[in-house]
Motif scaffolding. Structure first.
Motif, mmCIF file in Angstrom:
data_model
loop_
_atom_site.group_PDB
_atom_site.id
_atom_site.type_symbol
_atom_site.label_atom_id
_atom_site.label_comp_id
_atom_site.label_asym_id
_atom_site.label_seq_id
_atom_site.Cartn_x
_atom_site.Cartn_y
_atom_site.Cartn_z
ATOM 1 N N LEU A 127 42.434 27.942 34.597
ATOM 2 C CA LEU A 127 43.679 27.797 35.173
ATOM 3 C C LEU A 127 44.557 28.727 34.900
ATOM 4 O O LEU A 127 45.478 29.325 35.933
ATOM 5 C CB LEU A 127 44.454 26.492 34.391
ATOM 6 N N ALA A 128 44.696 29.703 33.692
ATOM 7 C CA ALA A 128 45.306 30.819 33.604
ATOM 8 C C ALA A 128 44.996 32.023 34.867
ATOM 9 O O ALA A 128 45.888 32.554 35.093
ATOM 10 C CB ALA A 128 45.072 31.231 32.091
ATOM 11 N N LEU A 129 43.685 32.009 34.846
ATOM 12 C CA LEU A 129 43.424 32.952 36.144
ATOM 13 C C LEU A 129 43.972 32.477 37.487
ATOM 14 O O LEU A 129 44.297 33.507 38.112
ATOM 15 C CB LEU A 129 41.683 33.048 35.792
ATOM 16 N N LEU A 130 43.658 31.190 37.585
ATOM 17 C CA LEU A 130 44.370 30.817 38.871
ATOM 18 C C LEU A 130 45.961 30.996 39.004
ATOM 19 O O LEU A 130 46.261 31.406 40.272
ATOM 20 C CB LEU A 130 43.745 29.526 39.226
ATOM 21 N N GLU A 131 46.485 30.685 38.041
ATOM 22 C CA GLU A 131 47.955 31.074 38.153
ATOM 23 C C GLU A 131 48.219 32.525 38.249
ATOM 24 O O GLU A 131 49.226 32.882 39.102
ATOM 25 C CB GLU A 131 48.611 30.390 36.822
ATOM 26 N N ALA A 132 47.793 33.310 37.453
ATOM 27 C CA ALA A 132 47.873 34.785 37.702
ATOM 28 C C ALA A 132 47.554 35.295 38.847
ATOM 29 O O ALA A 132 47.873 36.304 39.638
ATOM 30 C CB ALA A 132 47.004 35.406 36.280
ATOM 31 N N PHE A 133 46.594 34.633 39.665
ATOM 32 C CA PHE A 133 46.195 35.064 41.037
ATOM 33 C C PHE A 133 47.125 34.914 42.012
ATOM 34 O O PHE A 133 47.133 35.347 43.063
ATOM 35 C CB PHE A 133 44.781 34.364 41.301
ATOM 36 N N GLY A 134 48.131 33.948 41.602
ATOM 37 C CA GLY A 134 49.231 33.632 42.489
ATOM 38 C C GLY A 134 49.409 32.555 43.621
ATOM 39 O O GLY A 134 50.203 32.296 44.351
ATOM 40 N N PHE A 135 48.444 31.507 43.073
ATOM 41 C CA PHE A 135 48.528 30.110 43.828
ATOM 42 C C PHE A 135 49.829 29.280 43.566
ATOM 43 O O PHE A 135 50.260 29.428 42.469
ATOM 44 C CB PHE A 135 47.373 29.420 43.406
ATOM 45 N N ASP A 136 50.268 28.724 44.596
ATOM 46 C CA ASP A 136 51.466 28.019 44.486
ATOM 47 C C ASP A 136 51.230 26.542 43.932
ATOM 48 O O ASP A 136 51.866 26.066 43.002
ATOM 49 C CB ASP A 136 51.989 27.604 45.742
ATOM 50 N N TRP A 137 50.281 26.086 44.032
ATOM 51 C CA TRP A 137 49.613 24.620 43.427
ATOM 52 C C TRP A 137 48.142 25.028 42.998
ATOM 53 O O TRP A 137 47.185 25.728 43.461
ATOM 54 C CB TRP A 137 49.410 23.486 44.487
#
Length: 313
Positions: A127-137
């Motif tokens: 989840l931390a990687l997906l947030e850092a990647f810049g997804f809105d949701w």
């Protein structure tokens, strides 16, 4: 490919590779996580409920609604593990394959690896990687194991409990633990007989539920995911809950609890690995010469004395 550089350049192949590092507990993943944490501001939504409630179909419809607004979305679908390979065996992303060519959508299945709380230990790191990647949701879809599926409330900002009129879902939801984790309740497959009755039962039960943080009132919504009915209303309710968290300063405590859950998951994984590699100590317990607590104490001491090799995320 320089995975770290490509990750920061928003290369989707690098993201997939980084998630594999994290799920495998490799040092490269640990290093990338340290650099990536705290970046991004995704709305993190957990979809939980019993098997067959339609969580994957509902996630597919939510993806469609989010993309209709021009926002990006990632999905982590946590599947039961194969007892032989440890890999995910359901592959719920199959239900969402119509989005696979959309650059604004990223879908990943993860194995639960025996976790009884409905989430894989590496889920928070992913989840931390997906947030850092810049997804809105980011949507987290859990295994679907009923009452033990409560970890999601410690990880997601908004927890959506998906029920159906059939299979006695409402009765199961009344049992301690499951109703208490829901920020929103959705009666999916509402076109089946008994839908309205289930909605009324849920609303009546919620009147006696403990108060939620900052006075949040848990709504009961209805959807027919197969046709998309009610999806837009559900997305609006999720946004309303997120705004409630922001307004009352509750997002930061959520992030702290998420980190606490991740640390506990790492400790659990390390403990299980240590126990598997300590046959002599296990035999001492089986023979009654050591208590399980004494054996666990020795394993912890041994782990603390070992040189840090990057840990497991």
């Amino acid at each position: 490919m320089d995975v770290v550089r490509a990750f920061h350049e928003r290369d989707r192949r690098a993201l997939a590779r980084a998630l594999t590092w994290v799920e495998s507990g490799l040092p490269e993943g640990e290093a990338l996580l340290k650099a990536a944490r705290g970046q991004g501001h995704a709305k993190v939504v957990g979809l939980t409920g019993s098997p067959g409630a339609g969580k994957s179909t509902l996630a597919d419809r939510l993806i469609e609604a989010v993309r209709g607004r021009g926002e990006t979305v990632a999905v982590l679908a946590v599947d039961p593990s194969s007892p032989f390979t440890g890999g995910a065996i359901l592959g719920d992303r199959i239900r969402m394959m119509r989005h696979h060519k959309d650059e604004g959508v990223f879908i990943r299945s993860m194995a639960s690896r025996g976790s009884l709380g409905g989430l894989a230990g590496a889920t928070v790191a992913a989840l931390a990687l997906l947030e850092a990647f810049g997804f809105d949701w980011v949507f987290l879809e859990t295994v679907g194991v009923g009452q033990s599926e409560v970890d999601i409330a410690r990880v997601a900002d908004t927890t959506v409990l998906v029920l159906t009129p059939a299979a006695g879902d409402a009765v199961q939801a009344f049992k301690a633990g499951v109703m208490e984790i829901a920020d929103l309740i959705v009666v999916n497959k509402f076109d089946l007989p008994g839908g309205e009755r289930v909605v009324q039962e849920l609303k009546a039960t919620l009147e006696f539920a403990p108060p939620r943080p900052a006075g949040w009132q848990v709504p009961v919504l209805t959807t027919v995911a197969q046709s998309g009915q009610g999806t837009e209303e559900l997305l609006e309710a999720i946004e309303a809950h997120h705004e409630h968290l922001e307004r009352h300063g509750l997002l930061e405590p959520h992030r702290i609890e998420r980190a606490r859950f991740e640390i506990a998951s790492v400790i659990q994984a390390l403990g299980q690995e240590s126990a598997r590699k300590s046959d002599a100590l296990v035999r001492e317990v089986a023979a009654g010469r050591l208590s399980p607590r004494e054996a666990a104490g020795r394993l912890v001491a041994r782990a603390l004395e070992a040189p840090d090799q990057g840990g497991e995320s």
